[in-house]
Structure formats: structure tokens, C-alpha cells
Design a protein around this motif. Structure first.
Motif, PDB file in Angstrom:
ATOM      1  N   GLN A 235     -24.032  98.430  -6.081  1.00 45.86           N
ATOM      2  CA  GLN A 235     -24.097  99.148  -4.815  1.00 45.86           C
ATOM      3  C   GLN A 235     -24.260 100.648  -5.054  1.00 45.86           C
ATOM      4  N   LEU A 236     -24.909 101.308  -4.124  1.00 41.80           N
ATOM      5  CA  LEU A 236     -25.088 102.745  -4.185  1.00 41.80           C
ATOM      6  C   LEU A 236     -23.813 103.446  -3.737  1.00 41.80           C
ATOM      7  N   SER A 237     -23.628 104.671  -4.184  1.00 41.38           N
ATOM      8  CA  SER A 237     -22.498 105.473  -3.714  1.00 41.38           C
ATOM      9  C   SER A 237     -22.696 105.814  -2.243  1.00 41.38           C
ATOM     10  N   ALA A 238     -21.627 106.255  -1.605  1.00 39.19           N
ATOM     11  CA  ALA A 238     -21.721 106.642  -0.193  1.00 39.19           C
ATOM     12  C   ALA A 238     -22.740 107.763  -0.006  1.00 39.19           C
ATOM     13  N   GLU A 239     -22.764 108.697  -0.947  1.00 40.95           N
ATOM     14  CA  GLU A 239     -23.693 109.828  -0.845  1.00 40.95           C
ATOM     15  C   GLU A 239     -25.142 109.359  -0.968  1.00 40.95           C
ATOM     16  N   ASP A 240     -25.392 108.481  -1.940  1.00 39.72           N
ATOM     17  CA  ASP A 240     -26.756 107.964  -2.113  1.00 39.72           C
ATOM     18  C   ASP A 240     -27.173 107.085  -0.939  1.00 39.72           C
ATOM     19  N   THR A 241     -26.217 106.319  -0.417  1.00 34.73           N
ATOM     20  CA  THR A 241     -26.511 105.471   0.739  1.00 34.73           C
ATOM     21  C   THR A 241     -26.919 106.318   1.939  1.00 34.73           C
ATOM     22  N   ALA A 242     -26.145 107.378   2.181  1.00 28.95           N
ATOM     23  CA  ALA A 242     -26.460 108.281   3.292  1.00 28.95           C
ATOM     24  C   ALA A 242     -27.843 108.897   3.114  1.00 28.95           C
ATOM     25  N   GLU A 243     -28.162 109.262   1.886  1.00 27.41           N
ATOM     26  CA  GLU A 243     -29.481 109.847   1.611  1.00 27.41           C
ATOM     27  C   GLU A 243     -30.588 108.830   1.847  1.00 27.41           C
ATOM     28  N   GLY A 244     -30.305 107.562   1.499  1.00 21.41           N
ATOM     29  CA  GLY A 244     -31.293 106.509   1.707  1.00 21.41           C
ATOM     30  C   GLY A 244     -31.611 106.289   3.175  1.00 21.41           C
ATOM     31  N   PHE A 245     -30.645 106.556   4.048  1.00 22.59           N
ATOM     32  CA  PHE A 245     -30.881 106.477   5.493  1.00 22.59           C
ATOM     33  C   PHE A 245     -31.515 107.768   6.024  1.00 22.59           C
ATOM     34  N   GLN A 246     -30.921 108.900   5.665  1.00 22.61           N
ATOM     35  CA  GLN A 246     -31.253 110.155   6.342  1.00 22.61           C
ATOM     36  C   GLN A 246     -32.590 110.749   5.919  1.00 22.61           C
ATOM     37  N   LYS A 247     -32.912 110.674   4.649  1.00 16.40           N
ATOM     38  CA  LYS A 247     -34.145 111.320   4.188  1.00 16.40           C
ATOM     39  C   LYS A 247     -35.395 110.756   4.857  1.00 16.40           C
ATOM     40  N   ALA A 249     -35.631 109.033   7.636  1.00 15.60           N
ATOM     41  CA  ALA A 249     -35.557 109.226   9.086  1.00 15.60           C
ATOM     42  C   ALA A 249     -35.883 110.661   9.456  1.00 15.60           C
ATOM     43  N   ALA A 250     -35.325 111.602   8.702  1.00 13.92           N
ATOM     44  CA  ALA A 250     -35.577 113.016   8.974  1.00 13.92           C
ATOM     45  C   ALA A 250     -37.031 113.372   8.726  1.00 13.92           C
ATOM     46  N   ARG A 251     -37.634 112.734   7.741  1.00 16.31           N
ATOM     47  CA  ARG A 251     -39.038 113.003   7.430  1.00 16.31           C
ATOM     48  C   ARG A 251     -39.937 112.625   8.599  1.00 16.31           C
ATOM     49  N   GLU A 252     -39.527 111.621   9.363  1.00 20.76           N
ATOM     50  CA  GLU A 252     -40.293 111.203  10.545  1.00 20.76           C
ATOM     51  C   GLU A 252     -39.821 111.914  11.809  1.00 20.76           C
ATOM     52  N   GLY A 253     -38.936 112.894  11.667  1.00 22.39           N
ATOM     53  CA  GLY A 253     -38.512 113.701  12.807  1.00 22.39           C
ATOM     54  C   GLY A 253     -37.432 113.096  13.672  1.00 22.39           C
ATOM     55  N   ARG A 254     -36.747 112.034  13.165  1.00 22.21           N
ATOM     56  CA  ARG A 254     -35.686 111.404  13.953  1.00 22.21           C
ATOM     57  C   ARG A 254     -34.467 111.136  13.073  1.00 22.21           C
ATOM     58  N   PRO A 255     -33.752 112.172  12.681  1.00 23.81           N
ATOM     59  CA  PRO A 255     -32.581 111.975  11.823  1.00 23.81           C
ATOM     60  C   PRO A 255     -31.449 111.281  12.574  1.00 23.81           C
ATOM     61  N   PHE A 256     -30.448 110.838  11.823  1.00 24.39           N
ATOM     62  CA  PHE A 256     -29.276 110.209  12.417  1.00 24.39           C
ATOM     63  C   PHE A 256     -28.194 111.259  12.675  1.00 24.39           C
ATOM     64  N   GLN A 257     -27.491 111.127  13.789  1.00 26.51           N
ATOM     65  CA  GLN A 257     -26.321 111.959  14.018  1.00 26.51           C
ATOM     66  C   GLN A 257     -25.268 111.637  12.957  1.00 26.51           C
ATOM     67  N   ASP A 258     -24.352 112.574  12.731  1.00 25.08           N
ATOM     68  CA  ASP A 258     -23.363 112.398  11.662  1.00 25.08           C
ATOM     69  C   ASP A 258     -22.534 111.133  11.837  1.00 25.08           C
ATOM     70  N   ASP A 259     -22.064 110.867  13.061  1.00 27.63           N
ATOM     71  CA  ASP A 259     -21.239 109.675  13.268  1.00 27.63           C
ATOM     72  C   ASP A 259     -22.069 108.401  13.141  1.00 27.63           C
ATOM     73  N   ALA A 260     -23.340 108.464  13.523  1.00 32.96           N
ATOM     74  CA  ALA A 260     -24.225 107.314  13.359  1.00 32.96           C
ATOM     75  C   ALA A 260     -24.463 107.040  11.875  1.00 32.96           C
ATOM     76  N   LEU A 261     -24.668 108.094  11.100  1.00 31.34           N
ATOM     77  CA  LEU A 261     -24.889 107.950   9.664  1.00 31.34           C
ATOM     78  C   LEU A 261     -23.642 107.391   8.981  1.00 31.34           C
ATOM     79  N   GLU A 262     -22.481 107.840   9.407  1.00 35.12           N
ATOM     80  CA  GLU A 262     -21.227 107.342   8.837  1.00 35.12           C
ATOM     81  C   GLU A 262     -21.074 105.840   9.080  1.00 35.12           C
ATOM     82  N   GLU A 263     -21.427 105.392  10.277  1.00 33.59           N
ATOM     83  CA  GLU A 263     -21.358 103.971  10.586  1.00 33.59           C
ATOM     84  C   GLU A 263     -22.357 103.176   9.748  1.00 33.59           C
ATOM     85  N   LEU A 264     -23.544 103.692   9.567  1.00 31.86           N
ATOM     86  CA  LEU A 264     -24.559 103.003   8.769  1.00 31.86           C
ATOM     87  C   LEU A 264     -24.131 102.874   7.316  1.00 31.86           C
ATOM     88  N   VAL A 265     -23.537 103.924   6.786  1.00 33.59           N
ATOM     89  CA  VAL A 265     -23.052 103.875   5.406  1.00 33.59           C
ATOM     90  C   VAL A 265     -21.997 102.784   5.268  1.00 33.59           C
TER      91      VAL A 265
END
Length: 406
Positions: A235-247, A249-265
Motif C-alpha cells: 500500500q502507498l503512504s497517506a501522503e503518496d495516496t493523497a498525491e495520487g488523487f490530487q495531482k 484532479a488538479a491538473r484537470e482544474g477540479r481538485p479535491f477539497q481537503d476534507d474530501a481528500l482526507e476521506e478518499l485517502v
């Protein structure tokens, strides 16, 4: 543009896509593994020897993706590569290796060299190894003789490695689902990796497979544990997992809110396949930017359904009735944690010896493995949770589909 058209357009831009071996939009957490490959390439160019690499881990952790990324890195550095997926049938695996080596030599600009080598080896009947070198006898009708494939493969790879070494290059053979390989070609490859190292020739096996792969290799040849660098892909670390979601999404102009990202992780548990499933579902469920926690929560059932279809249901269906009873007993006893084989047998009303054939068939199907003596565990993340959730009492069948309301 209507609301439906707008939503359809947003979904078309979705960067997340779960799929077997599909390259994720962001390869995270595997930098160390790629660095090791980079080191190997540097040593090949210096004519220095190294070991092959074995990646092992559960399904859904990104082993195939990592294998492909490593191959791409090796090719960019001017090395020759071939890749196959083991099937368990010796002839099929030999044919795949010969075909992959042929394509590799042609694609790397060594087609004429390969043809020359093939012509010399086409009629090999037998081979003998002695202290004075290699002896080979020739015959014109030898394709169906036992051992011919093994001899041809050994001499072919040795000849290619000898020629590539003169160009400060080497041959890398990438093998996915390596634990599935039949015993005869498996033994041939391990012996070949050993001999190439002894002869200082640049041939390396980079294999990937389930957690039982290191044991499969060592049972084939006891010295296999010294031929490879073993890397557990987890499994990936929490930091790497968050990056796997956020990078992505942000590149397409629709990042996750902090609480949404925390839930996804949290719900993805660091499994790369889970990241793609939960990311895809959350993106499609949202009509805003940034993507809010509400969309993540509302889409979690869709993500679980995607995981059931892509990872769990098909594997459950591969098991026999007795195998399913064994898997269900494992889930009831330990969930997704390793189970005691004696406890599983008792729950089935059998002794350990009586249950051993069922256990072995499930291991051969790649559904479970033995992480320690007297223990068994699922090869798929959350398989135990799926079985418990999809029990008849939950209103679902074991294929993950809802039963009709009565």
C-alpha cells in the motif's frame, strides 16, 4: 449546453480509470523501485554485474504498472527489453519468450543479428555442459524433442547477451504473473540467470507476481533467493495516496477539497487500484470545483461496486463450491487478516489434511496464498470484506449484484 451535456463533458475529462495494468495518471510512491532499475542500467553500461529484481504483492497494488514503467525506463536508456505474461503452460510460455525476444531485437535495431543467431540455433537437438564449455549437436527435425525449447532459449539469450555487451548494452526480460510459470521454463530461467551472472553477461529477469512468488522461485531452485533483489509492493503512504488523487484532479482544474481528500485517502487504503475506482466515482458524482466531501460520500457505493466487478466477483466465481466454502470460512474467521488453516478446517468440519486439497486448489487459482506456516490469506485486498458484505443475509449474491426485492 444543457446540464446533462455539461456533466457528460466533465465525465469525459475524468483522469481516473481503474483497469488491469492500466497506467495511472500519476505514478506515485514507486520512486525507490525506479531508482534501483536506474542503478542497474548504469552498472550494465560499466560492464558491472547486478541481480535481477522480483516485485511481489497483492492484486491491485500496481505491480504490472510498475513493471511497464521499469521497462520504459530501461528502453529509454538504450537497453533491449522483452516482456511476457506467464500462463502456466510450458509451450505457450516458451513461444511467448521466443516471440518477445524476436520483437525486442528487431525493435532495438538488431534484427539482422537476431536472424543470424536464430539460424545457428534453429536445428539444435541436444546440449551438454561440462568444464570445457558448451557442446551442441545438430539435427534437422528437433522442434518436438523434449528439452529443445530449454536449450534453444538458453543459447539464444546467451548469444544475444554476448553481442549486446559489446555495445555496452544488456537484455532485460520482464515477466508478469511470474508465479504462474510452469516448472520447466521457470527452472530454465532461474538457472540461466545464475549462469549469466557467473559468466558476467548482461541478462536480467525483472519479475512480478503474487506474494507467494519468492517461495515459488526458491522451491524451483534453492539458490534463487540469492539471484534477485526482492521488493514487496504494498500500500502507498497517506501522503503518496493523497498525491495520487490530487495531482491528476488538479491538473484537470477540479481538485479535491481537503476534507474530501482526507476521506478518499481513508477509504482507498493506499491501494492504487482503489485510488482509481474511488477517484473516478467521486469525479463523476461532482458538479462543482473543487470536488466536495458530499460527492465523495455519495459516490462510495459506486466505487465499491466497481471494485467488486473488477477485483472480487470474477475471482469468487472461479472457485469451486468447496473452494467458496473455504473462502467464506476464512472471511468469517479473520475478515481480511490471515487465517489459521486449522481453524478454517475445523469450521468446515474437516481436519487440516482433509482441507489441504481445497486450500491447494485455491492457491493454484491465485485466490489465496500462505504468508506463514499454518496461515492463509487472500491475494485480493478487501476480499474478505466483499464475501461478508455479499452474503445472502445482506441481500446480495456473491457476484456482487443486488438480489431483486421481494
Amino acid at each position: 449546453m444543457t446540464k446533462e451535456q455539461s456533466q457528460s463533458m466533465l465525465q469525459a475529462l475524468n483522469p481516473f480509470m481503474p483497469g488491469a495494468g492500466m497506467r495511472p495518471p500519476e505514478l506515485v510512491g514507486r520512486e525507490k523501485d525506479l531508482e534501483i532499475i536506474d542503478r542497474m542500467i548504469a552498472r550494465v553500461k560499466l560492464h558491472a554485474m547486478d541481480r535481477g529484481i522480483i516485485f511481489s504483492g497483492l492484486r491491485g497494488v500496481g505491480k504490472t504498472v510498475l513493471l511497464v514503467a521499469c521497462q520504459e525506463l530501461v528502453e529509454r536508456q538504450g537497453m533491449t527489453t522483452a516482456r511476457i505474461e506467464a500462463t502456466g503452460d510450458a509451450d505457450t510460455d516458451y513461444d511467448a519468450m521466443f516471440g518477445a525476444l524476436s520483437r525486442a531485437m528487431i525493435m532495438s535495431g538488431h534484427g539482422s543479428l537476431f536472424s543470424s543467431i536464430q539460424n545457428k540455433l534453429a536445428n539444435i537437438e541436444s546440449i551438454s555442459l561440462n568444464f570445457h564449455g558448451i557442446g551442441a549437436s545438430l539435427n534437422t527435425n528437433t522442434q518436438d524433442r523434449p528439452g529443445t525449447n530449454s536449450m534453444r532459449l538458453e543459447l539464444l539469450i546467451e548469444s544475444i547477451a554476448q553481442q549486446l555487451q559489446k555495445k555496452d548494452s544488456g537484455l532485460f526480460l520482464f515477466i508478469d504473473e511470474f508465479q504462474e510459470m510452469a516448472s520447466e521454463p521457470l527452472g530454465t530461467l532461474i538457472s540461466l540467470q545464475h549462469r549469466m551472472g557467473q559468466d558476467s553477461l548482461p541478462f536480467y529477469i525483472i519479475g512480478a507476481g503474487l506474494p507467494n512468488l519468492p517461495g515459488v522461485l526458491s522451491r524451483s531452485k534453492s539458490y534463487a533467493e540469492r539471484l534477485f533483489e526482492y521488493r514487496i509492493i504494498g500500500q502507498l503512504s497517506a501522503e503518496d495516496t493523497a498525491e495520487g488523487f490530487q495531482k491528476p484532479a488538479a491538473r484537470e482544474g477540479r481538485p479535491f477539497q481537503d476534507d474530501a481528500l482526507e476521506e478518499l485517502v481513508k477509504v482507498s487504503q493506499g491501494y492504487p487500484y482503489f485510488i482509481q475506482a474511488y477517484g473516478k466515482a467521486a469525479w463523476n458524482a461532482s458538479d462543482s470545483s473543487p470536488i466536495a466531501l458530499r460527492a465523495v460520500k455519495e459516490s462510495e457505493a459506486d466505487a465499491r461496486a466497481e471494485l467488486d466487478e473488477g477485483l472480487h466477483a470474477s475471482r469468487w466465481q472461479r472457485a469451486t463450491v468447496a473452494g467458496r466454502e473455504y473462502l467464506a470460512a476464512m472471511a468469517a474467521i479473520s475478515g481480511d487478516e490471515p487465517s489459521s488453516t486449522s481453524e478454517v478446517a475445523r469450521s468446515l468440519g474437516k481436519n487440516t489434511q482433509q482441507a489441504s486439497s481445497i486450500r491447494q486448489s485455491l492457491i493454484e487459482l491465485g485466490l489465496i496464498y500462505s504468508p506463514a506456516r499454518g496461515k492463509v490469506a487472500f491475494t485480493v485486498p478487501d476480499m474478505g470484506e466483499f464475501i461478508l458484505r455479499a452474503s445472502p443475509a445482506s441481500g446480495q449474491t456473491y457476484d456482487g449484484k443486488r438480489q431483486p426485492e421481494r
